[in-house]
Design a protein around this motif. Structure first.
Motif, PDB file in Angstrom:
ATOM      1  N   CYS A 173     -25.451  30.807  76.248  1.00 52.05           N
ATOM      2  CA  CYS A 173     -24.951  29.759  77.055  1.00 52.05           C
ATOM      3  C   CYS A 173     -26.217  28.731  77.342  1.00 52.05           C
ATOM      4  O   CYS A 173     -25.851  27.692  77.510  1.00 52.05           O
ATOM      5  CB  CYS A 173     -24.563  30.789  78.307  1.00 52.05           C
ATOM      6  N   PRO A 222     -21.565  26.830  77.855  1.00 50.70           N
ATOM      7  CA  PRO A 222     -20.570  27.955  78.032  1.00 50.70           C
ATOM      8  C   PRO A 222     -19.738  28.027  76.992  1.00 50.70           C
ATOM      9  O   PRO A 222     -19.315  27.227  76.338  1.00 50.70           O
ATOM     10  CB  PRO A 222     -19.755  27.455  79.379  1.00 50.70           C
ATOM     11  N   GLN A 241     -17.822  33.092  80.894  1.00 53.88           N
ATOM     12  CA  GLN A 241     -18.023  31.702  80.240  1.00 53.88           C
ATOM     13  C   GLN A 241     -16.492  31.593  79.888  1.00 53.88           C
ATOM     14  O   GLN A 241     -16.102  30.222  79.929  1.00 53.88           O
ATOM     15  CB  GLN A 241     -18.813  31.975  79.200  1.00 53.88           C
TER      16      GLN A 241
END
Length: 251
Positions: free
Chosen positions: A79, A84, A129
């Protein structure tokens, strides 16, 4: 058809074979990709190939997906590097070469841990995410070996894949609340030693050996990922003609 341009995808077991081909295919479709495997040297080669081939961003890391702690660290690092994640491809799997009664307990445990626990830890670690980037997608690569009557592989391998198949079906219902789609791809025989860019000669050889070209499975993954927001591809099974000529009644 939905676009994959600019989305961030994770592929486990991406150092070779089907995982490598899926990673390359996703990058060509416009994804930035985070790759993991227990073979970091091979991952570096795949990452260089993607950068040269498509110019997409790549992050790679050696990870044992059977370890919840290692997966959690990889999730954070991916990430940070790419942003994300919205696509998770659980491809890593173990394998038992020896006869069921002769296989070591360590080999059986590794097969179950990587094949079944791996997708569990990956989904849990990347869930925040995936929820943030929804509509998002989890694709679990299981096997026609998840159907015991269709496999003459080691019972330990079949049990692990059967569990991964059940996990996928259960996750599909659980994930809908967070607008996350879940798809299962069930490959049969894979000509995974052939590269995604192999020409007609290699494809012809794979047909001759009764195995399905790896590109067919990559296309199945891309098909599932690019459907409209209102549809979810639950599962895709791809068998070779040779699979139907195999006697599954004996090991």
């Amino acid at each position: 058809m939905a676009s994959l341009l600019g989305r961030v995808a994770v592929v486990t077991g991406a150092a070779r074979g089907l995982g490598k081909a899926i990673a390359i295919g996703l990058a060509r479709a416009g994804c930035d990709v985070a790759l993991c495997s227990r073979s970091p040297r091979d991952l570096e080669t795949v990452a260089e190939r993607i950068l040269r081939d498509s110019g997409r961003r790549v992050y790679w890391q050696g990870v044992n997906v059977a370890s919840a702690a290692e997966v959690a660290k990889f999730s954070d690092a991916a990430c940070t590097a790419l942003g994300p994640v919205s696509i998770l491809i659980n491809n890593a799997a173990g394998w038992v070469d020896a006869d069921y009664l002769e296989a070591s307990p360590e080999d059986i445990e590794t097969t179950i841990d990587v094949t079944l626990k791996g997708p569990i830890w990956m989904a849990r670690s990347f869930w925040r995410q995936l929820k943030e980037t929804a509509p998002s997608h989890i694709v679990n690569i299981t096997s026609l070996g998840a159907r015991p009557s269709r496999s003459n592989a080691s019972p330990a391998y079949v049990a692990a894949k059967f569990g991964a198949s059940g996990l996928t079906e259960s996750l599909r219902r659980y994930a809908v609340r967070d607008n996350i789609k879940v798809t299962e791809i069930l490959p049969g025989s894979i000509a995974s030693k052939f590269d995604i860019d192999d020409g007609s000669e290699a494809v012809s050889r794979s047909y001759g050996n009764g195995r399905v070209p790896v590109s067919d499975y990559v296309e199945a993954v891309l098909f599932a990922l690019t459907r409209s927001p209102m549809s979810v591809v639950e599962d895709i099974s791809i068998a070779s003609v040779q699979d139907y000529k195999t006697d599954y009644s004996t090991y």
